[in-house]
Every structure is written in structure tokens, then in C-alpha cells.
Design a protein around this motif. Structure first.
Motif, PDB file in Angstrom:
ATOM      1  N   GLY A 198      27.508   5.648  25.809  1.00  0.00           N
ATOM      2  CA  GLY A 198      27.979   4.349  25.372  1.00  0.00           C
ATOM      3  C   GLY A 198      28.619   4.323  24.000  1.00  0.00           C
ATOM      4  O   GLY A 198      29.070   3.280  23.554  1.00  0.00           O
ATOM      5  N   VAL A 199      28.684   5.452  23.317  1.00  0.00           N
ATOM      6  CA  VAL A 199      29.302   5.522  21.995  1.00  0.00           C
ATOM      7  C   VAL A 199      30.671   6.175  22.140  1.00  0.00           C
ATOM      8  O   VAL A 199      30.779   7.285  22.651  1.00  0.00           O
ATOM      9  CB  VAL A 199      28.436   6.325  20.999  1.00  0.00           C
ATOM     10  CG1 VAL A 199      29.135   6.473  19.657  1.00  0.00           C
ATOM     11  CG2 VAL A 199      27.068   5.693  20.839  1.00  0.00           C
ATOM     12  N   GLU A 200      31.714   5.465  21.691  1.00  0.00           N
ATOM     13  CA  GLU A 200      33.075   6.014  21.689  1.00  0.00           C
ATOM     14  C   GLU A 200      33.315   6.658  20.326  1.00  0.00           C
ATOM     15  O   GLU A 200      33.373   5.970  19.309  1.00  0.00           O
ATOM     16  CB  GLU A 200      34.103   4.915  21.951  1.00  0.00           C
ATOM     17  CG  GLU A 200      35.533   5.380  21.856  1.00  0.00           C
ATOM     18  CD  GLU A 200      35.875   6.494  22.824  1.00  0.00           C
ATOM     19  OE1 GLU A 200      36.409   7.531  22.364  1.00  0.00           O
ATOM     20  OE2 GLU A 200      35.611   6.351  24.038  1.00  0.00           O
ATOM     21  N   PHE A 201      33.430   7.979  20.320  1.00  0.00           N
ATOM     22  CA  PHE A 201      33.600   8.729  19.084  1.00  0.00           C
ATOM     23  C   PHE A 201      35.047   8.773  18.611  1.00  0.00           C
ATOM     24  O   PHE A 201      35.299   8.962  17.426  1.00  0.00           O
ATOM     25  CB  PHE A 201      33.094  10.169  19.262  1.00  0.00           C
ATOM     26  CG  PHE A 201      31.602  10.273  19.304  1.00  0.00           C
ATOM     27  CD1 PHE A 201      30.884  10.548  18.164  1.00  0.00           C
ATOM     28  CD2 PHE A 201      30.915  10.100  20.492  1.00  0.00           C
ATOM     29  CE1 PHE A 201      29.499  10.649  18.192  1.00  0.00           C
ATOM     30  CE2 PHE A 201      29.540  10.194  20.542  1.00  0.00           C
ATOM     31  CZ  PHE A 201      28.829  10.471  19.388  1.00  0.00           C
ATOM     32  N   GLY A 202      35.997   8.652  19.526  1.00  0.00           N
ATOM     33  CA  GLY A 202      37.404   8.744  19.153  1.00  0.00           C
ATOM     34  C   GLY A 202      37.697  10.103  18.534  1.00  0.00           C
ATOM     35  O   GLY A 202      37.140  11.124  18.949  1.00  0.00           O
ATOM     36  N   PRO A 203      38.549  10.141  17.496  1.00  0.00           N
ATOM     37  CA  PRO A 203      38.917  11.411  16.857  1.00  0.00           C
ATOM     38  C   PRO A 203      37.734  12.142  16.221  1.00  0.00           C
ATOM     39  O   PRO A 203      37.786  13.349  16.018  1.00  0.00           O
ATOM     40  CB  PRO A 203      39.924  10.998  15.774  1.00  0.00           C
ATOM     41  CG  PRO A 203      40.406   9.656  16.165  1.00  0.00           C
ATOM     42  CD  PRO A 203      39.306   9.015  16.958  1.00  0.00           C
ATOM     43  N   LEU A 204      36.652  11.420  15.919  1.00  0.00           N
ATOM     44  CA  LEU A 204      35.477  12.064  15.326  1.00  0.00           C
ATOM     45  C   LEU A 204      34.883  13.106  16.264  1.00  0.00           C
ATOM     46  O   LEU A 204      34.293  14.090  15.807  1.00  0.00           O
ATOM     47  CB  LEU A 204      34.424  11.019  14.949  1.00  0.00           C
ATOM     48  CG  LEU A 204      33.151  11.536  14.289  1.00  0.00           C
ATOM     49  CD1 LEU A 204      33.459  12.240  12.961  1.00  0.00           C
ATOM     50  CD2 LEU A 204      32.158  10.405  14.079  1.00  0.00           C
TER      51      LEU A 204
ATOM     52  N   VAL B 176      29.335  12.813   5.976  1.00  0.00           N
ATOM     53  CA  VAL B 176      29.783  11.522   5.440  1.00  0.00           C
ATOM     54  C   VAL B 176      30.917  11.740   4.444  1.00  0.00           C
ATOM     55  O   VAL B 176      31.899  10.989   4.433  1.00  0.00           O
ATOM     56  CB  VAL B 176      28.611  10.761   4.783  1.00  0.00           C
ATOM     57  CG1 VAL B 176      29.107   9.615   3.920  1.00  0.00           C
ATOM     58  CG2 VAL B 176      27.656  10.258   5.851  1.00  0.00           C
ATOM     59  N   GLU B 177      30.795  12.772   3.619  1.00  0.00           N
ATOM     60  CA  GLU B 177      31.841  13.052   2.639  1.00  0.00           C
ATOM     61  C   GLU B 177      33.183  13.290   3.328  1.00  0.00           C
ATOM     62  O   GLU B 177      34.215  12.827   2.859  1.00  0.00           O
ATOM     63  CB  GLU B 177      31.446  14.274   1.808  1.00  0.00           C
ATOM     64  CG  GLU B 177      32.376  14.553   0.647  1.00  0.00           C
ATOM     65  CD  GLU B 177      31.869  15.701  -0.198  1.00  0.00           C
ATOM     66  OE1 GLU B 177      32.674  16.614  -0.473  1.00  0.00           O
ATOM     67  OE2 GLU B 177      30.685  15.688  -0.587  1.00  0.00           O
ATOM     68  N   GLN B 178      33.176  13.989   4.440  1.00  0.00           N
ATOM     69  CA  GLN B 178      34.423  14.304   5.134  1.00  0.00           C
ATOM     70  C   GLN B 178      34.861  13.240   6.130  1.00  0.00           C
ATOM     71  O   GLN B 178      36.046  12.991   6.270  1.00  0.00           O
ATOM     72  CB  GLN B 178      34.295  15.646   5.859  1.00  0.00           C
ATOM     73  CG  GLN B 178      34.375  16.799   4.908  1.00  0.00           C
ATOM     74  CD  GLN B 178      34.825  18.050   5.621  1.00  0.00           C
ATOM     75  OE1 GLN B 178      33.999  18.771   6.157  1.00  0.00           O
ATOM     76  NE2 GLN B 178      36.125  18.281   5.629  1.00  0.00           N
ATOM     77  N   TYR B 179      33.917  12.638   6.853  1.00  0.00           N
ATOM     78  CA  TYR B 179      34.280  11.753   7.966  1.00  0.00           C
ATOM     79  C   TYR B 179      33.627  10.377   7.869  1.00  0.00           C
ATOM     80  O   TYR B 179      33.572   9.646   8.849  1.00  0.00           O
ATOM     81  CB  TYR B 179      33.858  12.385   9.302  1.00  0.00           C
ATOM     82  CG  TYR B 179      34.186  13.848   9.424  1.00  0.00           C
ATOM     83  CD1 TYR B 179      35.502  14.279   9.475  1.00  0.00           C
ATOM     84  CD2 TYR B 179      33.177  14.810   9.484  1.00  0.00           C
ATOM     85  CE1 TYR B 179      35.810  15.632   9.580  1.00  0.00           C
ATOM     86  CE2 TYR B 179      33.475  16.153   9.596  1.00  0.00           C
ATOM     87  CZ  TYR B 179      34.792  16.555   9.637  1.00  0.00           C
ATOM     88  OH  TYR B 179      35.090  17.880   9.744  1.00  0.00           O
ATOM     89  N   GLY B 180      33.141  10.002   6.702  1.00  0.00           N
ATOM     90  CA  GLY B 180      32.366   8.777   6.540  1.00  0.00           C
ATOM     91  C   GLY B 180      33.060   7.507   6.984  1.00  0.00           C
ATOM     92  O   GLY B 180      32.408   6.552   7.402  1.00  0.00           O
ATOM     93  N   ASP B 181      34.391   7.472   6.919  1.00  0.00           N
ATOM     94  CA  ASP B 181      35.127   6.273   7.323  1.00  0.00           C
ATOM     95  C   ASP B 181      35.426   6.230   8.814  1.00  0.00           C
ATOM     96  O   ASP B 181      36.001   5.251   9.302  1.00  0.00           O
ATOM     97  CB  ASP B 181      36.433   6.150   6.534  1.00  0.00           C
ATOM     98  CG  ASP B 181      36.182   5.850   5.058  1.00  0.00           C
ATOM     99  OD1 ASP B 181      35.124   5.269   4.737  1.00  0.00           O
ATOM    100  OD2 ASP B 181      37.042   6.198   4.229  1.00  0.00           O
ATOM    101  N   ALA B 182      35.049   7.273   9.547  1.00  0.00           N
ATOM    102  CA  ALA B 182      35.292   7.305  10.995  1.00  0.00           C
ATOM    103  C   ALA B 182      34.557   6.142  11.662  1.00  0.00           C
ATOM    104  O   ALA B 182      33.399   5.859  11.344  1.00  0.00           O
ATOM    105  CB  ALA B 182      34.819   8.628  11.590  1.00  0.00           C
TER     106      ALA B 182
END
Length: 108
Positions: free
Chosen positions: A13-19, A36-42
Motif C-alpha cells: 500500500g505504499v507507493e515509493f515512486g523514484p525512492l 534522510v540526508e540523501q532522500y529526506g524530501d522523497a
């Protein structure tokens, strides 16, 4: 029909998209803070909203993560109620009358 270039980006049920690809390509072991430092805004799309990775991993600072599967598990463990589609809903049907197991009648 999916082809060889299609990526699976939805799980439980979680859509990760590009992450999804970012987590697969990341060098492990790592920590939740490094992710979080690299992908925190995902942004993760959930059945009842969305959350950013940094919001989820605030709950597990400096957690050691050994693989992309561990990272996804940490995400599943930290998403809130917005990851639940319909609360209290089950697609299981109750057994028909006559098919129910009888409870043992014991007194304690």
C-alpha cells in the motif's frame, strides 16, 4: 503488461515512486539519518495521504539499515494510520452457518 524496464514501486500500500530505485542503488550498511540526508524530501504516497521520508525516519534516528529490504521494513514500521486503507475493513467473509467451529465450553 509489464516490460523489463518497468519497476515495482508499490508495496504493502505504499507507493515509493523514484525512492524505490534510490533505495535499491544505495550503498549499505547505512543509517536512517544518512538516508534522510540523501532522500529526506522523497514523498511516499499512502492510501490516505502522503509523507516524506524525513518525517518517518524522525522516529528511528541513527537506526542501522543493512539493505534496501531493511529500509522498506523501517518505512512500513513507521508509517502512521494514513497507510491503512479502510480501518477495520477486512475482505474476509465469515464462515457460513454450519461451517463455524464451535467454541469449547469450558469453565475456569
Amino acid at each position: 503488461m509489464t516490460g523489463p524496464d518497468d519497476e515495482r514501486t508499490r508495496e504493502l500500500g505504499v507507493e515509493f515512486g523514484p525512492l524505490a530505485r534510490d533505495l535499491e542503488d544505495h550503498q549499505y550498511p547505512t543509517t536512517s539519518d544518512e538516508l534522510v540526508e540523501q532522500y529526506g524530501d522523497a514523498v511516499l504516497d499512502l492510501p490516505n495521504g502522503e509523507q516524506q521520508l524525513h518525517e518517518l525516519f524522525e522516529l528511528v534516528p541513527e537506526e542501522r539499515i543493512d539493505s534496501a529490504a531493511d529500509a522498506r521494513a523501517a518505512i512500513f514500521n513507521t508509517v502512521g494510520d494514513s497507510a491503512i486503507g479502510r480501518k477495520g475493513y477486512s475482505d474476509r467473509t465469515p464462515p457460513a452457518i454450519g461451517e463455524r467451529e464451535e467454541w469449547p465450553h469450558e469453565s475456569f
